[in-house]
Design a protein around this motif. Structure first.
Motif, mmCIF file in Angstrom:
data_model
loop_
_atom_site.group_PDB
_atom_site.id
_atom_site.type_symbol
_atom_site.label_atom_id
_atom_site.label_comp_id
_atom_site.label_asym_id
_atom_site.label_seq_id
_atom_site.Cartn_x
_atom_site.Cartn_y
_atom_site.Cartn_z
ATOM 1 N N PRO A 38 11.772 -37.720 -19.752
ATOM 2 C CA PRO A 38 11.807 -39.056 -20.327
ATOM 3 C C PRO A 38 11.429 -39.023 -21.797
ATOM 4 C CG PRO A 38 9.850 -38.760 -18.967
ATOM 5 C CD PRO A 38 10.712 -37.552 -18.750
ATOM 6 N N SER A 39 12.069 -39.845 -22.585
ATOM 7 C CA SER A 39 11.726 -39.949 -24.008
ATOM 8 C C SER A 39 12.267 -41.274 -24.507
ATOM 9 C CB SER A 39 12.342 -38.800 -24.807
ATOM 10 O OG SER A 39 13.714 -39.012 -24.983
ATOM 11 N N GLY A 40 12.185 -41.453 -25.814
ATOM 12 C CA GLY A 40 12.680 -42.685 -26.391
ATOM 13 C C GLY A 40 14.189 -42.785 -26.333
ATOM 14 N N LYS A 41 14.883 -41.670 -26.072
ATOM 15 C CA LYS A 41 16.330 -41.665 -25.981
ATOM 16 C C LYS A 41 16.735 -41.349 -24.552
ATOM 17 C CE LYS A 41 16.610 -39.483 -30.545
ATOM 18 N NZ LYS A 41 17.124 -38.329 -31.276
ATOM 19 N N ALA A 42 17.975 -41.668 -24.227
ATOM 20 C CA ALA A 42 18.491 -41.212 -22.940
ATOM 21 C C ALA A 42 18.590 -39.703 -22.978
ATOM 22 C CB ALA A 42 19.867 -41.823 -22.684
ATOM 23 N N ALA A 43 17.964 -39.042 -22.038
ATOM 24 C CA ALA A 43 17.850 -37.582 -22.114
ATOM 25 C C ALA A 43 18.761 -36.909 -21.116
ATOM 26 C CB ALA A 43 16.407 -37.162 -21.858
ATOM 27 N N LYS A 44 19.562 -36.007 -21.606
ATOM 28 C CA LYS A 44 20.342 -35.116 -20.738
ATOM 29 C C LYS A 44 19.671 -33.764 -20.796
ATOM 30 C CE LYS A 44 23.538 -32.821 -18.606
ATOM 31 N NZ LYS A 44 22.765 -31.592 -18.490
ATOM 32 N N THR A 45 19.128 -33.313 -19.692
ATOM 33 C CA THR A 45 18.439 -32.038 -19.706
ATOM 34 C C THR A 45 18.892 -31.196 -18.538
ATOM 35 O OG1 THR A 45 16.606 -32.771 -18.337
ATOM 36 C CG2 THR A 45 16.389 -33.141 -20.677
ATOM 37 N N ALA A 46 18.576 -29.928 -18.649
ATOM 38 C CA ALA A 46 18.934 -28.991 -17.595
ATOM 39 C C ALA A 46 17.671 -28.353 -17.065
ATOM 40 C CB ALA A 46 19.861 -27.919 -18.153
ATOM 41 N N HIS A 47 17.571 -28.224 -15.758
ATOM 42 C CA HIS A 47 16.350 -27.702 -15.153
ATOM 43 C C HIS A 47 16.684 -26.549 -14.234
ATOM 44 C CE1 HIS A 47 12.382 -27.626 -13.402
ATOM 45 N NE2 HIS A 47 12.904 -27.719 -12.201
ATOM 46 N N VAL A 48 15.928 -25.481 -14.388
ATOM 47 C CA VAL A 48 16.072 -24.341 -13.502
ATOM 48 C C VAL A 48 14.781 -24.201 -12.708
ATOM 49 C CG1 VAL A 48 16.400 -21.857 -13.372
ATOM 50 C CG2 VAL A 48 17.648 -23.180 -15.045
ATOM 51 N N PRO A 49 14.802 -24.307 -11.383
ATOM 52 C CA PRO A 49 13.574 -24.184 -10.611
ATOM 53 C C PRO A 49 12.976 -22.799 -10.762
ATOM 54 C CG PRO A 49 15.494 -24.132 -9.174
ATOM 55 C CD PRO A 49 15.993 -24.478 -10.543
ATOM 56 N N PRO A 50 11.649 -22.693 -10.621
ATOM 57 C CA PRO A 50 11.023 -21.382 -10.790
ATOM 58 C C PRO A 50 11.551 -20.371 -9.789
ATOM 59 C CG PRO A 50 9.484 -22.993 -9.861
ATOM 60 C CD PRO A 50 10.695 -23.750 -10.294
ATOM 61 N N ASN A 51 11.740 -19.163 -10.272
ATOM 62 C CA ASN A 51 12.237 -18.084 -9.432
ATOM 63 C C ASN A 51 11.044 -17.406 -8.762
ATOM 64 O OD1 ASN A 51 13.343 -15.790 -8.313
ATOM 65 N ND2 ASN A 51 14.604 -15.293 -10.091
ATOM 66 N N PRO A 52 10.921 -17.438 -7.436
ATOM 67 C CA PRO A 52 9.753 -16.862 -6.777
ATOM 68 C C PRO A 52 9.703 -15.342 -6.875
ATOM 69 C CG PRO A 52 11.398 -17.511 -5.167
ATOM 70 C CD PRO A 52 11.886 -18.010 -6.494
ATOM 71 N N ASN A 53 10.824 -14.691 -7.211
ATOM 72 C CA ASN A 53 10.844 -13.240 -7.297
ATOM 73 C C ASN A 53 11.662 -12.819 -8.516
ATOM 74 O OD1 ASN A 53 10.553 -10.532 -6.701
ATOM 75 N ND2 ASN A 53 12.300 -10.499 -5.304
ATOM 76 N N GLY A 102 29.259 -34.458 -34.649
ATOM 77 C CA GLY A 102 27.904 -34.987 -34.577
ATOM 78 C C GLY A 102 27.808 -36.179 -33.649
ATOM 79 N N GLY A 103 26.615 -36.741 -33.575
ATOM 80 C CA GLY A 103 26.394 -37.909 -32.728
ATOM 81 C C GLY A 103 26.325 -37.593 -31.250
ATOM 82 N N GLN A 104 25.995 -36.338 -30.898
ATOM 83 C CA GLN A 104 25.971 -35.929 -29.493
ATOM 84 C C GLN A 104 24.546 -35.764 -28.964
ATOM 85 O OE1 GLN A 104 28.681 -35.498 -27.522
ATOM 86 N NE2 GLN A 104 30.015 -36.147 -29.191
ATOM 87 N N SER A 105 23.557 -36.362 -29.638
ATOM 88 C CA SER A 105 22.173 -36.194 -29.217
ATOM 89 C C SER A 105 21.980 -36.621 -27.765
ATOM 90 C CB SER A 105 21.263 -37.026 -30.132
ATOM 91 O OG SER A 105 19.917 -36.800 -29.839
ATOM 92 N N TYR A 106 21.443 -35.701 -26.957
ATOM 93 C CA TYR A 106 21.191 -35.905 -25.520
ATOM 94 C C TYR A 106 22.479 -36.178 -24.743
ATOM 95 C CZ TYR A 106 16.201 -35.983 -26.511
ATOM 96 O OH TYR A 106 14.933 -35.631 -26.902
ATOM 97 N N SER A 107 23.601 -35.745 -25.269
ATOM 98 C CA SER A 107 24.885 -36.023 -24.628
ATOM 99 C C SER A 107 25.159 -35.043 -23.489
ATOM 100 C CB SER A 107 26.011 -35.914 -25.671
ATOM 101 O OG SER A 107 27.274 -35.806 -25.053
#
Length: 478
Positions: free
Chosen positions: A10-25, A196-201
């Protein structure tokens, strides 16, 4: 299958993020030479890259067959590699910048906890980050990993442990083999160059889906953890956030991530660059550093009192950042190009102000619960050596605590509309580094002398180049 990219951060902008779950091994690191031999055999490793960062953060070292690696082979590098510029030149000696008279060997000592595969190599290859000691086995104080370890040890003497989380921005650019021509964004999967103009796109990230998947795959095989990934403000500018942790481990990860991202980009026929300001008129690339400090015995965040209010150490840490970071800026903005990023109106702080959730300040305190209270340093650029940038940032905060430095009042409004409170160029920044007497408490004087000498040498090399601006405006007008 690649990890799913999901909505986070979450932030002041709409956020597009990518998440990788922790690798147990993750398959990263071993505890002994016996385990190292087993690890190498199990993976059929043929070659080992023994690497260490130089002052610029460039990997230096040696490659050898895995059988040699586990047979007590002595590894050495000449001391001169820590005294040359980014262009490979050797500056003239000064009173504080001296060469080792015999250019004696420095020994590479593998840190087996960093052992990992090199996933982009076709032959089975591994890599390990090495510490640097002299022939007597003593740590060499001017090598980047040791500079950071020294600062961390000063916290440990107080019973504390700093915790950091870096955010690294970088650009993807089309291949360019002629340095006289400006860089431009590469074509994405649509066949068109991103603008340009692709912030959090989301669409901006999806333009480079296959490359990003390779970054994930390469990272997972090395045991590197990406927390989030977003598209930033500039065209084909991305940002990777790393999970918080130990400063040396996180500096190692940034060191390896830079290499990983460059290799993934090359696989797709483009460049990844960590230049602070690669394209005129576009946003620069930062390496923001989130910092907190915990008590080793209790795990308590010392920035918060038991009742949840901010502590004296919290305010003194900020005071130290305000007071000392301008003099340490050359460790966070190390090149002439770095100061092109530090300009007004380019989404980058040019001040030493602090504020609560205020991105126009150099030192931002994000919204958090008391246990996660932290200070974000928004000044470092992505071209910085991560070991030195972290050492500088944490060292300045520690000096603030040691000297009970009182910060200014937090800034509520835009902080970039007044005067510039930072060095405006490389030589000014070098002079401030040398002139701050308190830095002898956190940095070895030999490091200061060598680093300043190399930076002056790089400036002189830059001054030999005639720029297009000079040819355009001076050639026929003066």
């Amino acid at each position: 299958m690649p990890a799913k990219r999901t909505m986070l951060k979450p932030s002041g902008k709409a956020a597009k993020t990518a998440h990788v779950p922790p690798n147990p091994n993750p398959g990263r690191g071993v505890k002994s030479w016996k385990e190292a031999a087993q690890w190498l055999r199990a993976r059929g490793i043929e070659d080992i890259e023994c690497i260490t960062p130089d002052l610029a953060g460039v990997p230096r070292g040696k490659m050898m067959p895995s059988s040699k690696f586990t047979s007590n082979t002595s590894l050495a590098l000449p001391s001169a590699i820590y005294r040359h510029t980014i262009s490979g030149e050797y500056p003239e000696e000064t009173e504080s910048f001296r060469y080792e008279p015999r250019d004696s060997d420095l020994k590479l000592v593998p840190d087996l906890s960093t052992l990992s595969v090199v996933p982009w190599e076709t032959d089975p290859t591994a890599q390990v980050i090495c510490d640097i000691v002299n022939v007597n086995g003593e740590e060499v104080p001017y090598t980047p990993r040791n500079v950071l370890k020294r600062v961390v040890s000063l916290y440990k003497k107080k019973g504390w442990k700093p915790v950091v989380a870096p955010e690294i921005e970088f650009y993807l650019v089309a291949k360019n083999d002629d340095p006289d021509y400006p860089l431009h964004p590469p074509k994405g999967r649509s066949g068109r160059s991103i603008v340009g103009g692709q912030s959090y796109s989301i669409a901006g990230i999806n333009e480079f889906d296959e490359l990003i998947d390779d970054i994930y795959h390469f990272s997972e095989k090395q045991g590197l953890e990406i927390d989030t990934l977003i598209h930033e403000e500039g065209p084909a500018q991305l940002e990777i956030n790393l999970r918080h942790g130990d400063p040396v481990e996180l500096a190692d990860q940034v060191f390896m991530f830079k290499r990983t991202i460059r290799e993934a980009a090359l696989k797709h026929g483009i460049y990844a660059t960590f230049m602070a300001k690669p394209m005129q008129g576009q946003a620069g690339s930062a390496m923001h550093i989130h910092q907190s400090v915990v008590d080793i015995e209790t795990g308590r965040n010392i920035f918060s009192n038991p009742d949840g209010s901010p502590s004296e150490e919290f305010f003194a840490f900020i005071g130290g950042m305000q007071n000392y970071v301008p003099s340490a800026l050359v460790m966070m903005a190390p090149y002439v190009n770095s100061y092109r990023r530090l300009t007004p109106d380019m989404a980058c702080p040019v001040n030493n102000a602090w504020g609560y959730d205020n991105r126009t300040t150099a030192f931002r305190v994000p919204v958090s619960d008391p246990a996660a209270r932290r200070v974000e340093n928004r000044l470092p650029s992505s071209d910085a050596n991560p070991y030195l940038a972290l050492a500088a940032s944490l060292g300045c905060g520690l000096l603030g605590i040691n000297h009970s430095v009182v910060p200014t009042s937090p800034t509520d409004d835009a902080a970039n509309e007044g005067s510039i409170d930072l060095p405006r160029g490389l030589l000014e920044a070098v002079a401030l580094l040398e002139d701050e007497p308190a830095f002898t408490e956190v940095f070895d004087p030999e490091f200061i002398g060598i680093y300043a000498g190399v930076k002056r040498g790089e400036f002189e090399t830059f001054m030999e180049v005639i720029s297009p601006w000079e040819r355009e405006f001076l050639l026929l007008n003066v």
